[in-house]
Design a protein around this motif. Sequence first.
Motif, short mmCIF file in Angstrom:
data_model
loop_
_atom_site.label_atom_id
_atom_site.label_comp_id
_atom_site.label_asym_id
_atom_site.label_seq_id
_atom_site.Cartn_x
_atom_site.Cartn_y
_atom_site.Cartn_z
N ARG A 134 57.51 68.04 39.87
CA ARG A 134 56.59 69.06 39.39
C ARG A 134 57.16 70.46 39.50
O ARG A 134 56.94 71.29 38.61
CB ARG A 134 55.26 68.96 40.14
N LYS A 135 57.91 70.75 40.53
CA LYS A 135 58.50 72.09 40.68
C LYS A 135 59.49 72.37 39.55
O LYS A 135 59.51 73.46 38.98
CB LYS A 135 59.20 72.22 42.03
N VAL A 136 60.32 71.40 39.24
CA VAL A 136 61.31 71.59 38.18
C VAL A 136 60.63 71.68 36.81
O VAL A 136 61.00 72.52 35.98
CB VAL A 136 62.37 70.46 38.21
N GLU A 137 59.62 70.85 36.59
CA GLU A 137 58.89 70.91 35.31
C GLU A 137 58.25 72.28 35.12
O GLU A 137 58.28 72.84 34.02
CB GLU A 137 57.83 69.81 35.25
N SER A 138 57.67 72.84 36.16
CA SER A 138 57.05 74.16 36.07
C SER A 138 58.10 75.22 35.75
O SER A 138 57.89 76.08 34.89
CB SER A 138 56.35 74.50 37.39
N LEU A 139 59.23 75.16 36.41
CA LEU A 139 60.31 76.10 36.12
C LEU A 139 60.77 75.99 34.68
O LEU A 139 60.92 77.00 33.98
CB LEU A 139 61.49 75.84 37.07
N GLU A 140 60.96 74.77 34.19
CA GLU A 140 61.42 74.56 32.81
C GLU A 140 60.41 75.10 31.81
O GLU A 140 60.79 75.67 30.77
CB GLU A 140 61.71 73.08 32.54
N ARG A 141 59.10 74.95 32.07
CA ARG A 141 58.07 75.51 31.18
C ARG A 141 58.21 77.03 31.10
O ARG A 141 58.12 77.62 30.02
CB ARG A 141 56.67 75.15 31.67
N HIS A 142 58.45 77.67 32.24
CA HIS A 142 58.61 79.13 32.24
C HIS A 142 59.88 79.55 31.52
O HIS A 142 59.90 80.58 30.83
CB HIS A 142 58.59 79.66 33.66
N LEU A 143 60.92 78.79 31.67
CA LEU A 143 62.18 79.11 30.98
C LEU A 143 62.04 78.95 29.47
O LEU A 143 62.62 79.73 28.70
CB LEU A 143 63.31 78.22 31.50
N ALA A 144 61.27 77.96 29.05
CA ALA A 144 61.10 77.71 27.61
C ALA A 144 60.16 78.73 26.97
O ALA A 144 60.23 78.97 25.77
CB ALA A 144 60.54 76.30 27.40
N GLY B 60 64.03 54.62 49.77
CA GLY B 60 62.93 54.41 48.84
C GLY B 60 62.09 55.66 48.61
O GLY B 60 61.19 55.65 47.77
N LEU B 61 62.37 56.74 49.33
CA LEU B 61 61.64 57.98 49.11
C LEU B 61 62.21 58.71 47.90
O LEU B 61 63.41 58.58 47.60
CB LEU B 61 61.76 58.89 50.34
N PRO B 62 61.39 59.47 47.18
CA PRO B 62 61.90 60.25 46.05
C PRO B 62 63.01 61.18 46.54
O PRO B 62 62.87 61.84 47.59
CB PRO B 62 60.68 61.05 45.57
N ASN B 63 64.11 61.24 45.80
CA ASN B 63 65.23 62.07 46.22
C ASN B 63 66.08 62.48 45.04
O ASN B 63 66.04 61.86 43.97
CB ASN B 63 66.08 61.35 47.27
N ARG B 64 66.85 63.54 45.24
CA ARG B 64 67.82 64.03 44.26
C ARG B 64 69.01 64.58 45.01
O ARG B 64 68.85 65.22 46.05
CB ARG B 64 67.23 65.17 43.42
N THR B 65 70.19 64.37 44.47
CA THR B 65 71.40 64.91 45.06
C THR B 65 72.11 65.76 44.02
O THR B 65 72.25 65.35 42.87
CB THR B 65 72.33 63.78 45.55
N ASP B 66 72.55 66.95 44.44
CA ASP B 66 73.37 67.78 43.57
C ASP B 66 74.65 68.15 44.32
O ASP B 66 74.95 67.55 45.35
CB ASP B 66 72.60 69.01 43.06
N ALA B 67 75.39 69.09 43.83
CA ALA B 67 76.69 69.42 44.41
C ALA B 67 76.61 70.00 45.82
O ALA B 67 77.58 69.94 46.57
CB ALA B 67 77.43 70.41 43.50
#
Length: 97
Positions: A86-96, A31-38
Motif C-alpha cells: 500500500r505504501k508503494v502504491e500510494s507513492l506511485e499514484r502521487h508520482l503519476a 512466510g511473512l510479506p517481504n521485499r529485498t533491494d540493494a
Amino acid sequence: MIAAFSVTPLGMGEEVAEAVAAAVRVVRASGLPNRTDAMFTSIEGDWDEVMAVIKEAIEAVKPYASRVSTVIKIDDRAGVTDGLTRKVESLERHLAG
C-alpha cells in the motif's frame, strides 16, 4: 509493523553476497510479506514475528563472520495490513498525478 533491516558481516572483505543470501533465505522462508533491494530487506508482521525473523537472519550470517552489524528501521502502526504494498502504491499514484 514493517521493519527494514540490513545485516552486514564484518571482516569478510567486499564480497558479502553469500552471507547476506543466508539472511535473505531466512526471511523468505518465514512466510511473512517481504521485499529485498540493494540496501535493505523489509518484512511485515507483528512485532514478535518480525523480530524473531530478524534475529534468525542475524544468526544465519554469524557462521560467515565473527562480527555482524545490523541496522533496523521500524514503522509500527496499529491497524495497518499490507503496508509494504500500500505504501508503494500510494507513492506511485502521487508520482503519476
